[in-house]
Every structure is written in C-alpha cells, then in structure tokens.
Design a protein around this motif. Structure first.
Motif, PDB file in Angstrom:
ATOM      1  N   GLU A   1       0.860  -1.180   0.000  1.00  0.00           N
ATOM      2  CA  GLU A   1       0.000   0.000   0.000  1.00  0.00           C
ATOM      3  C   GLU A   1       0.896   1.229   0.000  1.00  0.00           C
ATOM      4  O   GLU A   1       2.107   1.134   0.262  1.00  0.00           O
TER       5      GLU A   1
ATOM      6  N   LEU B   1       0.532   5.429   1.291  1.00  0.00           N
ATOM      7  CA  LEU B   1      -0.298   6.524   1.802  1.00  0.00           C
ATOM      8  C   LEU B   1       0.620   7.575   2.411  1.00  0.00           C
ATOM      9  O   LEU B   1       1.829   7.360   2.479  1.00  0.00           O
TER      10      LEU B   1
ATOM     11  N   ASN C   1      -6.898   2.418   2.758  1.00  0.00           N
ATOM     12  CA  ASN C   1      -5.727   1.619   2.405  1.00  0.00           C
ATOM     13  C   ASN C   1      -5.750   0.260   3.087  1.00  0.00           C
ATOM     14  O   ASN C   1      -5.376  -0.757   2.495  1.00  0.00           O
TER      15      ASN C   1
ATOM     16  N   ARG D   1      -8.123  -1.848   1.146  1.00  0.00           N
ATOM     17  CA  ARG D   1      -7.608  -2.260  -0.166  1.00  0.00           C
ATOM     18  C   ARG D   1      -6.486  -3.285  -0.021  1.00  0.00           C
ATOM     19  O   ARG D   1      -6.342  -4.188  -0.854  1.00  0.00           O
TER      20      ARG D   1
ATOM     21  N   LYS E   1      -2.659  -4.375  -5.614  1.00  0.00           N
ATOM     22  CA  LYS E   1      -1.331  -3.766  -5.545  1.00  0.00           C
ATOM     23  C   LYS E   1      -0.363  -4.900  -5.229  1.00  0.00           C
ATOM     24  O   LYS E   1       0.115  -5.034  -4.103  1.00  0.00           O
TER      25      LYS E   1
ATOM     26  N   THR F   1      -1.526   8.741  -4.902  1.00  0.00           N
ATOM     27  CA  THR F   1      -0.964   9.239  -3.647  1.00  0.00           C
ATOM     28  C   THR F   1       0.379   9.939  -3.837  1.00  0.00           C
ATOM     29  O   THR F   1       0.634  10.979  -3.225  1.00  0.00           O
TER      30      THR F   1
END
Ligand SMILES: *Cc1c(COP(=O)(O)O)cnc(C)c1O
Length: 354
Positions: free
Chosen positions: A73, A75, A93, A96, A195, A301
């Motif tokens: 992830e 962020l 996040n 996900r 991802k 992001t």
C-alpha cells in the motif's frame, strides 16, 4: 481489538533525523528511524514490534523472492497548519490491502492491527513528518510470504511491515506519456486491481522502451483490444474534455485509487459532470486534435495530481495546453491540500489525526 500494548517497541539509540533536509528530499532514499513488523505463524498475526529501521534476514529459498507473493500500500502523513499529523484516508488503504491479499492467497491484516501499527509507528517517528510546503511522510505497508520453500504453493507464513520515508514534490514538471498499444499491464481475470508486486515488475520493460523514446510514463490500454485507455503506472487517469471530467471505470484491470475516488467525489459535489465509462483512445486523440482536451492528469498518492504535458500515440504526439492555465485540476488539488492542512473543514471523514 488489538491491544497496542502488545506492540513491543525498541527505540533507536542513534536517530538519523539530522540527515533530513526538508528543502531537498531525495525520493525513497532516506528512511525514518523505525519500522513496524508482525509475523503470521500458525494462522495468527504475532510478535507485533517496532524496531530501528534495519535490514532483515530471509532464506534464499524464500517463496516471495521466487514467486512474488507480495502486496503493498502507499499513503501519506501530512503536517497541518496547527502542527498536528494528519494521515489521509488510511482505513481505505487497510481495506484495499485486504482486497489485494485475497487475490494473492495472503491472509487478511485486521484493520485494527493495520491502524494501530500505523498510529504507533508515526507517533514514534513524528519528527520525520516534514512541514515544508509540498512535503509529506510517505508510508509503505507491505505483506509478503516468508516460507522457506521453492515449490509453488500459497505461502503459510507471512510478514507484515511498515516503513516510511519523507518525500518532497513528486513531479516538478508535466509528464510526457505514451499510449501503450503493444504491451499489457493487466487483463480480465488477472491481478490488475491488486497492488501486487509482480504487476510492477512486469511494467518495467515496456516503460523502459517508452523512456528510450523520450516519454516519462505509459498510459496502459486494455489488454484485449488496446483501444481503451486504462491507467498509468501508479496513477489513475482523468481527462477534462469540453468541461466534463472523464475517467475509466475501475474494474478487474484497473486499480481502485483512493485519490481517484477523492477527486471524483469533490468534482461531483461541485457540480462538475463526471463521466465514468470505458474511454476510447480514439476519443481522447480526437479531442486532443480538436483542442477539446483541456486537461489530462494522473491521480495517485505519490503526486496527488500529475499534469500531462504531451501524449504520444503511434507516430504522433499531442501537446496539451500549458498546465498553468488549467482550472479544474488546480482547484481540486488546492481543495485536497486545504483539507489535509486543515485550512478547510474535512466534511468526508478523510483525515485521521495521529
Ligand atoms: C497505487 C496505484 C494507483 C493510485 O492509487 P492511490 O490510492 O490513489 O494512491 C493507481 N494505479 C495503480 C496501478 C497503483 O498502483
């Protein structure tokens, strides 16, 4: 609930914070003092710990080194005007990560565990969240298989980690992109929506070829016909044509960007017409030729909004109007920045205070 008291904390004896120059942050080279780790063993996340940032040891037969059983992830944490630390939509996040996890036979990371690990780590390394304009602390959670086994099967043991690094403005100038019509990033039934590490490994060769032709990045098209625009390497794509905001619908082949969702939400609230539909390359190219393509930008992001300067398709290159005169993307970017810095009220519950 995960009891945060169960996160063991070993503080660094020697902070490296004096290596951080907020006015000149090289991307992805300087990592903060600490990192988080947890291990999945016998069906349970165990041994939650924060340690000094350091190398880790893995077996040469580690399943991830061979078969890419790994997801991640990305962020960011920002410093608001009051000096507080704000993380943008971290729960999204966490959710996900678990969507990616399922596809790769990786066990779920409970949202509580994700949030507590994140909060404790950022609290401890709070001095690493920069405050200069356009800077932030990039946060990289990831999970990978840790089995010592070179047979192909789902891993049984895993590690969840979080590392962080301060970052400055991502792109300083508009990006030149090439519409890719030979190679594919994703296809129906594949892993494009996840991802997952392998997606990015497979994108490097086509991206390198494009770079040799003078482009910065690719616009991927659908794997079947190459007639529809999908997304860029780590950004979803938005086009402003005749004042309407257009983007491809997220599907099995397009990653569901949190920035994309935020941008669409804001645009809709402002009464901008938002159209999510399969976007034909032809439509984009014709709009560009006719001067109706007013703005085109990546949303993600890393850059938040990355204006596109030129679009290459087959043997032609189309130049967009100078981003200095763009209104919609600029207004959206200003709004997102205002929410993050606390200049504007967060009416969506997007900000999480550490
Ligand atoms: C991470 C990523 C994005 C952007 O997602 P955000 O949640 O907005 O950061 C878009 N496309 C791909 C392929 C990505 O990996």
């Amino acid at each position: 609930m995960i009891d945060t008291a169960t996160i063991r904390i070993e503080k660094t004896a020697q902070s490296r914070i004096n290596e951080l120059d907020e006015t000149n942050i090289p991307f992805g080279q300087l990592y903060s003092d600490h990192m988080f780790m947890a291990d999945y063993v016998n069906g349970e996340w165990k041994d939650l710990r924060i340690t000094p940032y350091q190398n880790i040891s893995i077996s040469p037969a580690n399943t991830t080194l061979h078969y890419a059983i790994t997801i991640f992830e990305g962020l960011k944490a920002y410093r608001n005007e009051a000096g507080e630390i704000i993380i943008f939509r971290p729960q999204a996040n966490a959710q996900r990560l678990n969507i990616s996890a399922e596809r790769m036979c990786i066990p779920e990371v409970p949202e509580d565990l994700f949030m507590d690990a994140l909060t404790e780590l950022i609290k401890l390394d709070s001095s690493w969240v920069p405050s200069a304009p356009n800077t932030s602390l990039y946060i990289r959670p990831f999970v990978f298989g840790t089995d010592e086994y070179i047979g192909i099967r789902p891993s049984q043991n895993f590690r969840f980690m979080i590392i962080t690094c301060p970052v400055g403005a991502y792109y300083s100038k508009p990006v030149n992109v090439k519409i890719e019509t030979k190679f594919s990033r994703a296809f129906e039934g594949g892993t494009g929506f996840a991802k997952a590490g392998g997606n990015y490994a497979a994108s490097l060769y086509p991206a390198r070829l494009a770079q040799q032709q003078g482009f910065d990045q690719l616009i991927w098209t659908d794997g079947k016909t190459h007639e529809y625009v999908e997304e860029s390497g780590t950004m979803n794509l938005v086009f402003i044509i005749d004042g309407k905001l257009m983007t491809a619908p997220t599907s099995g082949t397009i990653l569901k960007g949190i920035t994309r969702d935020s941008v669409l939400t804001i645009a809709k609230e402002w009464g901008i017409e938002v159209i999510e539909k399969p976007l034909a390359v032809k439509e984009i190219v014709e709009a560009a030729k006719a001067g109706r393509l007013q703005e085109a930008f990546g949303v993600g992001t890393a850059a938040t909004i990355a204006p596109i300067g030129k679009i290459g398709f087959e043997d032609e290159t189309f130049e967009l109007p100078s981003p200095e005169n763009w209104t919609i993307s600029k207004r959206i970017l200003d709004e997102l920045n205002a929410i993050r810095t606390g200049k504007k009220e967060d009416t969506h519950g997007w900000t999480y205070k550490v």
